[in-house]
Scaffold this motif. Structure first.
Motif, PDB file in Angstrom:
ATOM      1  N   GLN A  34      32.194 -15.487 -30.980  1.00  0.00           N
ATOM      2  CA  GLN A  34      31.511 -14.354 -30.355  1.00  0.00           C
ATOM      3  C   GLN A  34      30.008 -14.631 -30.245  1.00  0.00           C
ATOM      4  O   GLN A  34      29.378 -14.285 -29.239  1.00  0.00           O
ATOM      5  CB  GLN A  34      31.770 -13.095 -31.179  1.00  0.00           C
ATOM      6  CG  GLN A  34      33.234 -12.657 -31.147  1.00  0.00           C
ATOM      7  CD  GLN A  34      33.572 -11.634 -32.221  1.00  0.00           C
ATOM      8  OE1 GLN A  34      32.693 -11.196 -32.981  1.00  0.00           O
ATOM      9  NE2 GLN A  34      34.846 -11.261 -32.307  1.00  0.00           N
TER      10      GLN A  34
ATOM     11  N   ALA B 298      36.323 -15.996 -27.180  1.00  0.00           N
ATOM     12  CA  ALA B 298      35.352 -15.017 -26.663  1.00  0.00           C
ATOM     13  C   ALA B 298      34.458 -15.635 -25.596  1.00  0.00           C
ATOM     14  O   ALA B 298      33.951 -14.923 -24.714  1.00  0.00           O
ATOM     15  CB  ALA B 298      34.509 -14.466 -27.809  1.00  0.00           C
TER      16      ALA B 298
ATOM     17  N   HIS C 234      41.707 -18.467 -17.471  1.00  0.00           N
ATOM     18  CA  HIS C 234      40.263 -18.703 -17.479  1.00  0.00           C
ATOM     19  C   HIS C 234      39.918 -20.118 -17.043  1.00  0.00           C
ATOM     20  O   HIS C 234      39.283 -20.890 -17.779  1.00  0.00           O
ATOM     21  CB  HIS C 234      39.681 -18.420 -18.867  1.00  0.00           C
ATOM     22  CG  HIS C 234      39.799 -16.994 -19.296  1.00  0.00           C
ATOM     23  ND1 HIS C 234      40.780 -16.554 -20.155  1.00  0.00           N
ATOM     24  CD2 HIS C 234      39.066 -15.904 -18.967  1.00  0.00           C
ATOM     25  CE1 HIS C 234      40.650 -15.254 -20.350  1.00  0.00           C
ATOM     26  NE2 HIS C 234      39.609 -14.833 -19.640  1.00  0.00           N
TER      27      HIS C 234
ATOM     28  N   ASP D 181      34.789 -14.810 -21.983  1.00  0.00           N
ATOM     29  CA  ASP D 181      34.250 -13.574 -21.407  1.00  0.00           C
ATOM     30  C   ASP D 181      33.139 -13.867 -20.401  1.00  0.00           C
ATOM     31  O   ASP D 181      32.871 -13.038 -19.519  1.00  0.00           O
ATOM     32  CB  ASP D 181      33.685 -12.668 -22.504  1.00  0.00           C
ATOM     33  CG  ASP D 181      34.758 -12.133 -23.439  1.00  0.00           C
ATOM     34  OD1 ASP D 181      35.949 -12.235 -23.105  1.00  0.00           O
ATOM     35  OD2 ASP D 181      34.392 -11.625 -24.521  1.00  0.00           O
ATOM     36  N   VAL D 182      32.480 -15.018 -20.548  1.00  0.00           N
ATOM     37  CA  VAL D 182      31.323 -15.305 -19.689  1.00  0.00           C
ATOM     38  C   VAL D 182      31.516 -16.539 -18.815  1.00  0.00           C
ATOM     39  O   VAL D 182      30.760 -16.741 -17.860  1.00  0.00           O
ATOM     40  CB  VAL D 182      30.034 -15.461 -20.525  1.00  0.00           C
ATOM     41  CG1 VAL D 182      29.689 -14.145 -21.216  1.00  0.00           C
ATOM     42  CG2 VAL D 182      30.152 -16.577 -21.543  1.00  0.00           C
TER      43      VAL D 182
ATOM     44  N   ARG E 125      25.926 -17.126 -22.621  1.00  0.00           N
ATOM     45  CA  ARG E 125      25.446 -16.156 -21.644  1.00  0.00           C
ATOM     46  C   ARG E 125      23.950 -16.297 -21.385  1.00  0.00           C
ATOM     47  O   ARG E 125      23.481 -16.139 -20.264  1.00  0.00           O
ATOM     48  CB  ARG E 125      25.758 -14.732 -22.135  1.00  0.00           C
ATOM     49  CG  ARG E 125      25.615 -13.647 -21.070  1.00  0.00           C
ATOM     50  CD  ARG E 125      25.580 -12.256 -21.703  1.00  0.00           C
ATOM     51  NE  ARG E 125      26.680 -12.009 -22.613  1.00  0.00           N
ATOM     52  CZ  ARG E 125      27.865 -11.520 -22.253  1.00  0.00           C
ATOM     53  NH1 ARG E 125      28.104 -11.244 -20.990  1.00  0.00           N
ATOM     54  NH2 ARG E 125      28.801 -11.311 -23.168  1.00  0.00           N
TER      55      ARG E 125
ATOM     56  N   ARG F 108      29.554 -17.176 -27.479  1.00  0.00           N
ATOM     57  CA  ARG F 108      29.684 -16.517 -26.168  1.00  0.00           C
ATOM     58  C   ARG F 108      28.323 -16.062 -25.665  1.00  0.00           C
ATOM     59  O   ARG F 108      27.960 -16.289 -24.495  1.00  0.00           O
ATOM     60  CB  ARG F 108      30.625 -15.318 -26.289  1.00  0.00           C
ATOM     61  CG  ARG F 108      30.677 -14.415 -25.051  1.00  0.00           C
ATOM     62  CD  ARG F 108      31.240 -13.049 -25.420  1.00  0.00           C
ATOM     63  NE  ARG F 108      30.428 -12.375 -26.419  1.00  0.00           N
ATOM     64  CZ  ARG F 108      30.881 -11.446 -27.256  1.00  0.00           C
ATOM     65  NH1 ARG F 108      32.158 -11.074 -27.233  1.00  0.00           N
ATOM     66  NH2 ARG F 108      30.061 -10.881 -28.139  1.00  0.00           N
TER      67      ARG F 108
END
Length: 789
Positions: free
Chosen positions: A400, A428, A447, A431-432, A407, A403
């Motif tokens: 996390q 995680a 993904h 997610d980006v 970002r 991640r």
């Protein structure tokens, strides 16, 4: 890059003379101590007593270099040169000198006769420079001593470098390695929208040290089909006549760079619609090209005999004459002026400034490095009401954090992993960004994206090599891998460590971001996969490297893992190895305590011990998440059975702290070490890896004789998690018994404790064989704290 006219015949003739100059300096580096321009007849005193270096690949590398120089000027392109053949050092040094960079970096190697003398003498000579393309060589990011990784380094350098073309010369011997054969597939990960380009140049000269090379001995059509199958557009340059080869190579390079320009223009204007077919040049030239045709009556040029030193053991006038004839064949006195400087018209052929490949800033990536934008740790930390009160997956929390690192750094940070990003709980990050793939993507893929920044390929070599190329050209990244299979890149880590050591001694080499590993799915949680996945020995391999470039961290929980990760991402010129489990596990330290513990690297956990500042009866020490759990469980057994025993609990995050300061910069002084481990009390040490490493790190310490290490003993199978520690005597019961056996005041209880432990282990064995899982008292064990007295 703009369209250019074909090279004129006059220009090609000048290029030929430049090539002769590079060849002359290359031969001179192998042979000459003095008389650098043959102003006097060659004498035995002018020749080095030990002839070291390799000639066979060198003239081809020089040929490629002079043609790339023309292309850089004609197309106005930033280009990096990676020399894959293992012994191309003379070529790269010669060209760096000819274009002036060498003298700028090493002012004592001047652009005159004295400077030439120093240049030639220093090569493979005591107090001089290595024979390979090493950190000392301007323009290099690749050590040629270990074959197989040139192409993967080239692609790593090209990622997120949209204006860079990486020319990578692949030797035909090197092409036989598994890593290089796999590297051709890196073109499925290069996105022309935001990445640079790689121009592979497969150099076929027919031979390795003695035997023929495979790709040189297959039909041209088959080789073309192979490259086409890999997804490239093959362009052939073949022959041995210099005039014809110069024309063909110049025209072919123009075609290749035009193709690269067209691919990038289309992708950047209209987006990437399908995987490009990038060009590859296949250059076939004689081994030892322009060298002596025969030596001692045997063919030399174009044979395996040209591989190393064509004319060896120069002790006779006949061999000396042959060497002089070879050197004079390049007409050095027509190439260099009376002062020993390259002719002005030839100097003008080279690019200028940072367009010189030997001065390209990407080859000194630390100069381009920008610090990562790192988020604060607090939002990711596990909020603990007390030690052991919560269970969490440490690497999921780390994921996390990564991640959000991703970002905030979408142009200079990537994740590398051999298909283990999700398995090691870093999902995680998806997610980006996605997994990178510049090939067919199906609707059901998880993904996967052409612009993904998670680099996954089921090859540890490729992931490691990409990351090295990425780091050495000024970016940041992390590599996640199953612990047992990180051994696959042992030799790559070895070479990178050597590179960092040498680069660290060069003032002009700017520090680069560290090579950061997460080793998860580790030995103690590979009970389900069995013996093939159970090996913690990568730590031992790394700890054998120079102390100034290696660090090994064993964070025991999520918050210490967060602090360690942040520290590693900020560090420079290091190889950082973090070992942490991905399974749900007890958490021990809040963020503030974790930060302080990681800063020290080692320390007492006062809440786990009961000795306070008094002298303990026993020290229970540990390094690693599972060893920490078992050590704490052993301490609790001591408190339950012998509440009057005084225990000191020591946890180690940074393995190097166990060494003395003269052996490692993180090492504890002897007084500090003794303050933790005492000078005469028993120390029971639960360690993640092989016990011998702890003994090696501490063998000079005062209390080493009382140090008893429990770790991996090469016992394992498909079993339960707790049985893995039992098989290796790292479990709480064995640790408890070991402590009781060595505490003098508990000797009367030795027999009863031995019986208790035997009964518990027998109960454990019966339970797992009946139920297939560990006993409830193990599965549901929680830290209860110490018994006060």
């Amino acid at each position: 890059m703009s369209d250019v006219l074909p090279a004129s015949n006059a220009l090609l003739q000048q290029m030929h003379e430049y090539w002769c100059a590079a060849n002359y300096l290359s031969v001179g580096q192998i042979y000459l101590l003095d008389n650098p321009l043959l102003r006097a007849p060659l004498d035995l005193a002018h020749v080095k007593p030990r002839l070291l270096g390799h000639w066979g690949t060198t003239p081809g590398l020089n040929f490629i270099y002079v043609h790339l120089n023309r292309a850089i000027v004609a197309h106005d392109v930033s280009m990096l040169y990676i020399a894959g053949p293992g012994h191309g050092g003379p070529a790269m040094v010669a060209n760096a000198y000819l274009e002036g960079t060498y003298s700028e970096i090493y002012p004592q190697v001047t652009q005159d006769t004295d400077g030439l003398r120093r240049l030639l003498r220093q090569f493979s000579f005591p107090g001089g420079i290595p024979s390979h393309v090493a950190p000392e060589t301007p323009g290099s990011i690749h050590e040629g001593g270990e074959l197989g990784y040139s192409l993967v380094h080239a692609f790593g350098a090209a990622f997120d470098n949209p204006d860079l073309v990486v020319a990578c010369v692949v030797g035909d011997g090197e092409a036989e390695t598994g890593a290089l054969a796999t590297s051709w597939h890196s073109n499925k990960f290069l996105n022309p929208v935001h990445d640079g380009a790689v121009l592979p140049i497969l150099h076929l000269n027919g031979y390795k040290i003695a035997g023929p090379t495979l790709l040189d001995r297959i039909p041209r059509e088959e080789l073309a089909a192979l490259m086409t199958g890999y997804g490239y557009q093959p362009l052939f340059v073949e022959g041995d006549d210099p005039a014809a080869m110069h024309r063909l190579m110049a025209d072919t390079l123009d075609t290749a760079l035009g193709r690269i320009r067209a691919i990038q223009r289309e992708a950047r204007l209209h987006g990437l619609r399908e995987r490009p077919r990038w060009p590859v040049i296949i250059l076939r030239s004689p081994k030892g090209w322009t060298g002596p045709r025969q030596v001692d009556g045997k063919p030399n040029e174009g044979t395996f005999r040209a591989h190393q030193v064509p004319i060896g053991n120069i002790v006779s006038r006949e061999r000396l004459a042959l060497l002089e004839q070879w050197l004079r064949s390049y007409a050095p006195q027509s190439l260099f002026d009376a002062g020993g400087r390259l002719r002005p018209d030839l100097r003008a052929l080279a690019p200028i400034g940072e367009r010189r490949m030997s001065a390209n800033p990407h080859a000194n990536g630390g100069a381009l490095l920008r610090a990562l934008q790192l988020p604060p740790l607090a939002p990711y930390a596990v909020a603990l009401p007390g030690p052991g009160a919560l269970v969490a997956e440490s690497t999921r929390i780390q994921g996390q954090y990564l991640r959000d690192v991703m970002r905030a750094n979408m142009h200079n940070f990537r994740i590398f992993s051999p298909d283990e990003t999700a398995s090691n709980r870093w999902d995680a990050i998806f997610d980006v960004t996605g997994r990178c793939l510049v090939a067919d993507i199906l609707p059901g893929d998880d993904h996967v994206a052409m612009d993904g920044r998670v680099m996954e390929m089921l090859s540890e070599h490729q992931c490691e090599g990409w990351l090295e190329g990425y780091l050495l050209t000024g970016r940041h990244g992390m590599f996640s891998c199953y612990e047992a299979f990180t051994h696959i890149v042992d030799s790559m880590v070895n070479q990178h460590a050597k590179w960092l050591k040498a680069a660290g001694a060069l003032a002009w080499r700017e520090p680069v971001a560290s090579l950061n590993f997460l080793l998860s799915s580790h030995v103690w949680r590979q009970d389900h996969n069995g013996a093939s996945h159970q090996d913690p020995g990568f730590i031992d391999h790394v700890m054998n490297k120079k102390a100034e470039v290696v660090r090994v961290y064993l964070p025991p929980d999520a918050n210490t893992l967060l602090c360690t990760t942040e520290h590693c991402l900020r560090s420079r010129n290091l190889i950082n190895v973090i070992v942490a489990g991905k399974q749900p596990a007890e958490q021990w330290l809040d963020l503030a305590a974790a930060a302080e513990h990681c800063r020290a690297g080692i320390g007492r956990w006062e809440w786990a011990g009961n000795a306070g500042n008094a002298e303990p009866d026993v020290v229970i020490a540990c390094a690693g998440d599972v060893p920490t759990l078992e050590a704490l469980a052993a301490v609790q057994l001591l408190y339950e059975h012998f509440p009057d025993v005084k225990v000191r609990f020591v946890n180690v995050v940074d393995l190097a702290t166990l060494q003395p300061p003269h052996a490692h910069p993180h090492g504890l002084s002897d007084p500090a070490f003794d303050a933790l481990f005492t000078t005469d009390k028993p120390v029971i040490f639960a360690y993640h890896g092989y016990p011998t490493l702890i003994h090696r790190l501490t063998y000079r310490r005062t209390n080493h004789a009382n140090l008893h290490v429990h770790g991996f003993r090469e016992e394992g199978t498909t079993t339960t998690p707790f049985d893995m520690v039992v098989l290796n005597e790292l479990d709480r019961f064995h640790l408890f018994a070991a402590a009781v056996r060595r505490i003098p005041s508990l000797q009367p209880h030795h027999a009863s404790v031995t019986s208790f432990v035997a009964d518990k282990l027998a109960e454990h064995r019966c339970y797992i064989e009946q139920h297939g899982v560990d006993m409830p008292e193990v599965l549901h064990w929680r830290w209860q704290g110490q018994c006060s007295t």
